[in-house]
Design a protein around this motif. Sequence first.
Motif, mmCIF file in Angstrom:
data_model
loop_
_atom_site.group_PDB
_atom_site.id
_atom_site.type_symbol
_atom_site.label_atom_id
_atom_site.label_comp_id
_atom_site.label_asym_id
_atom_site.label_seq_id
_atom_site.Cartn_x
_atom_site.Cartn_y
_atom_site.Cartn_z
ATOM 1 N N LEU A 24 2.207 17.195 -4.293
ATOM 2 C CA LEU A 24 4.032 16.489 -4.266
ATOM 3 C C LEU A 24 4.834 15.271 -3.372
ATOM 4 O O LEU A 24 5.771 14.829 -3.499
ATOM 5 N N ALA A 25 3.586 15.441 -2.261
ATOM 6 C CA ALA A 25 3.771 13.898 -1.399
ATOM 7 C C ALA A 25 3.736 13.083 -1.920
ATOM 8 O O ALA A 25 4.490 11.786 -1.380
ATOM 9 N N LEU A 26 2.256 13.064 -2.693
ATOM 10 C CA LEU A 26 1.927 11.278 -2.939
ATOM 11 C C LEU A 26 3.728 11.207 -4.099
ATOM 12 O O LEU A 26 3.490 9.698 -3.797
ATOM 13 N N LEU A 27 3.693 12.359 -4.899
ATOM 14 C CA LEU A 27 4.854 11.484 -5.640
ATOM 15 C C LEU A 27 6.095 11.988 -4.651
ATOM 16 O O LEU A 27 6.882 10.270 -5.470
ATOM 17 N N LEU A 28 6.415 11.723 -4.163
ATOM 18 C CA LEU A 28 7.436 11.691 -3.534
ATOM 19 C C LEU A 28 7.148 10.714 -2.679
ATOM 20 O O LEU A 28 8.660 9.049 -2.404
ATOM 21 N N GLY A 29 6.694 9.533 -2.559
ATOM 22 C CA GLY A 29 5.811 8.475 -1.552
ATOM 23 C C GLY A 29 5.965 7.512 -2.920
ATOM 24 O O GLY A 29 6.228 6.689 -2.653
ATOM 25 N N VAL A 30 5.652 8.329 -4.497
ATOM 26 C CA VAL A 30 5.602 6.862 -5.388
ATOM 27 C C VAL A 30 7.560 7.023 -5.173
ATOM 28 O O VAL A 30 7.892 5.167 -5.712
ATOM 29 N N LEU A 31 7.718 7.856 -5.142
ATOM 30 C CA LEU A 31 8.973 7.639 -5.276
ATOM 31 C C LEU A 31 9.881 6.990 -4.724
ATOM 32 O O LEU A 31 11.352 5.782 -5.254
ATOM 33 N N TRP A 41 19.225 4.173 -3.720
ATOM 34 C CA TRP A 41 19.954 3.577 -2.447
ATOM 35 C C TRP A 41 18.951 3.007 -1.989
ATOM 36 O O TRP A 41 19.078 2.456 0.019
ATOM 37 N N LEU A 42 17.471 3.500 -2.003
ATOM 38 C CA LEU A 42 16.581 3.639 -1.213
ATOM 39 C C LEU A 42 15.791 1.835 -0.610
ATOM 40 O O LEU A 42 14.422 2.127 -0.398
ATOM 41 N N CYS A 43 16.123 1.130 -1.792
ATOM 42 C CA CYS A 43 15.689 0.975 -2.088
ATOM 43 C C CYS A 43 16.143 -0.415 -0.946
ATOM 44 O O CYS A 43 15.206 -1.703 -0.779
ATOM 45 N N ARG A 44 17.417 -0.187 -0.243
ATOM 46 C CA ARG A 44 17.295 -1.331 0.780
ATOM 47 C C ARG A 44 16.926 -1.254 2.485
ATOM 48 O O ARG A 44 17.125 -1.983 3.321
ATOM 49 N N TYR A 45 16.316 0.072 2.376
ATOM 50 C CA TYR A 45 15.552 0.387 3.617
ATOM 51 C C TYR A 45 14.137 -0.182 3.476
ATOM 52 O O TYR A 45 13.315 -0.428 2.120
ATOM 53 N N PRO A 46 13.734 -0.615 4.842
ATOM 54 C CA PRO A 46 12.081 -1.575 4.761
ATOM 55 C C PRO A 46 10.878 -0.494 5.074
ATOM 56 O O PRO A 46 11.302 1.188 4.163
ATOM 57 N N TYR A 47 9.623 -0.971 4.213
ATOM 58 C CA TYR A 47 8.787 -0.316 4.188
ATOM 59 C C TYR A 47 8.089 0.796 4.852
ATOM 60 O O TYR A 47 7.341 1.773 5.236
ATOM 61 N N TRP A 48 8.515 -0.165 6.506
ATOM 62 C CA TRP A 48 7.717 1.032 8.032
ATOM 63 C C TRP A 48 8.936 2.176 7.602
ATOM 64 O O TRP A 48 8.367 3.699 7.831
ATOM 65 N N LEU A 49 9.998 2.300 7.694
ATOM 66 C CA LEU A 49 10.697 3.396 7.514
ATOM 67 C C LEU A 49 10.333 4.393 6.092
ATOM 68 O O LEU A 49 10.778 5.433 6.336
ATOM 69 N N LYS A 50 10.147 3.738 4.878
ATOM 70 C CA LYS A 50 9.652 4.989 3.990
ATOM 71 C C LYS A 50 8.890 5.563 4.078
ATOM 72 O O LYS A 50 8.151 6.416 3.967
ATOM 73 N N PHE A 51 6.899 4.332 4.796
ATOM 74 C CA PHE A 51 6.352 5.362 5.596
ATOM 75 C C PHE A 51 6.237 6.034 6.405
ATOM 76 O O PHE A 51 5.994 7.528 6.140
ATOM 77 N N LEU A 52 7.374 5.579 7.251
ATOM 78 C CA LEU A 52 7.545 7.136 8.390
ATOM 79 C C LEU A 52 7.929 8.576 7.615
ATOM 80 O O LEU A 52 7.765 9.225 7.940
ATOM 81 N N LEU A 53 9.145 8.144 7.064
ATOM 82 C CA LEU A 53 9.929 9.139 6.107
ATOM 83 C C LEU A 53 8.919 10.108 5.164
ATOM 84 O O LEU A 53 8.693 11.013 5.416
ATOM 85 N N VAL A 54 8.198 9.342 4.575
ATOM 86 C CA VAL A 54 6.513 9.971 3.217
ATOM 87 C C VAL A 54 5.653 11.315 4.611
ATOM 88 O O VAL A 54 5.140 12.130 5.116
ATOM 89 N N PHE A 55 4.934 10.136 6.104
ATOM 90 C CA PHE A 55 4.477 10.892 6.915
ATOM 91 C C PHE A 55 5.267 12.068 7.266
ATOM 92 O O PHE A 55 4.686 13.236 8.021
ATOM 93 N N LEU A 56 6.762 12.388 8.192
ATOM 94 C CA LEU A 56 7.333 13.599 8.184
ATOM 95 C C LEU A 56 7.358 14.206 7.614
ATOM 96 O O LEU A 56 7.144 15.549 7.465
#
Length: 208
Positions: A24-31, A41-56
């Motif tokens: 589930l977490a991996l699928l969320l990461g892919v999305l 709308w997620l496209c405009r956020y930097p990758y480090w923020l996406k990584f932090l969100l997946v980690f949390l």
Amino acid sequence: PAALQVDMKSWWPWGGVLSGLIVLALLLGVLLWYPMPWSAWLCRYPYWLKFLLVFLIMALLFWLFSRFQQWHQRRSDIRLAAQQGGRNGPLQVILAWNDINDLDLVVVCPSGESINFRYPAAAGGRLDCDANMGAPLTTRPVEEISWENQPPSGRYQVYVSPFNMHNAARPLSAYRILVILNGRHIRSIRGRIGKRNAPKLVCDFQVP
């Protein structure tokens, strides 16, 4: 061996649940990395923020899984103690483990009296079940000391003792202690003990 009893009803697919959370977490990461039209709308956020969100999110899932696993284990130990003759009194002290070794539960009462397999009753408390002291051995052993009436007030001490380690291939046993006072879980402790260890003080608690 013929004396060994294995209760397959105790099996719980923790591995499958954990694998599902990871997927589930991996699928969320892919999305998050390749968003669908509804999440562009997620496209405009930097990758480090996406990584932090997946980690949390993964940390939250694993925390929830751990809490659920502990809750289920406590319920299972209480149910097993009841099946083996345990009483549902105002004070229950439960010892459970998962091998054929013989561990002993000892409770020292405020009066200084001890409740154990040699002295199974004292200060209103009683040893209800004593597992793996002889054949048949089980891989789901449980011991319980309980009070049918309100226990004396004061400080109680809980010990675990390695009486007879039947399983030579497993010199250490992982145990669980659960203390229930008036329907509330006031102690939930895990530990390990081996055949060379002396009786181990696991916890103490106060009865008002």
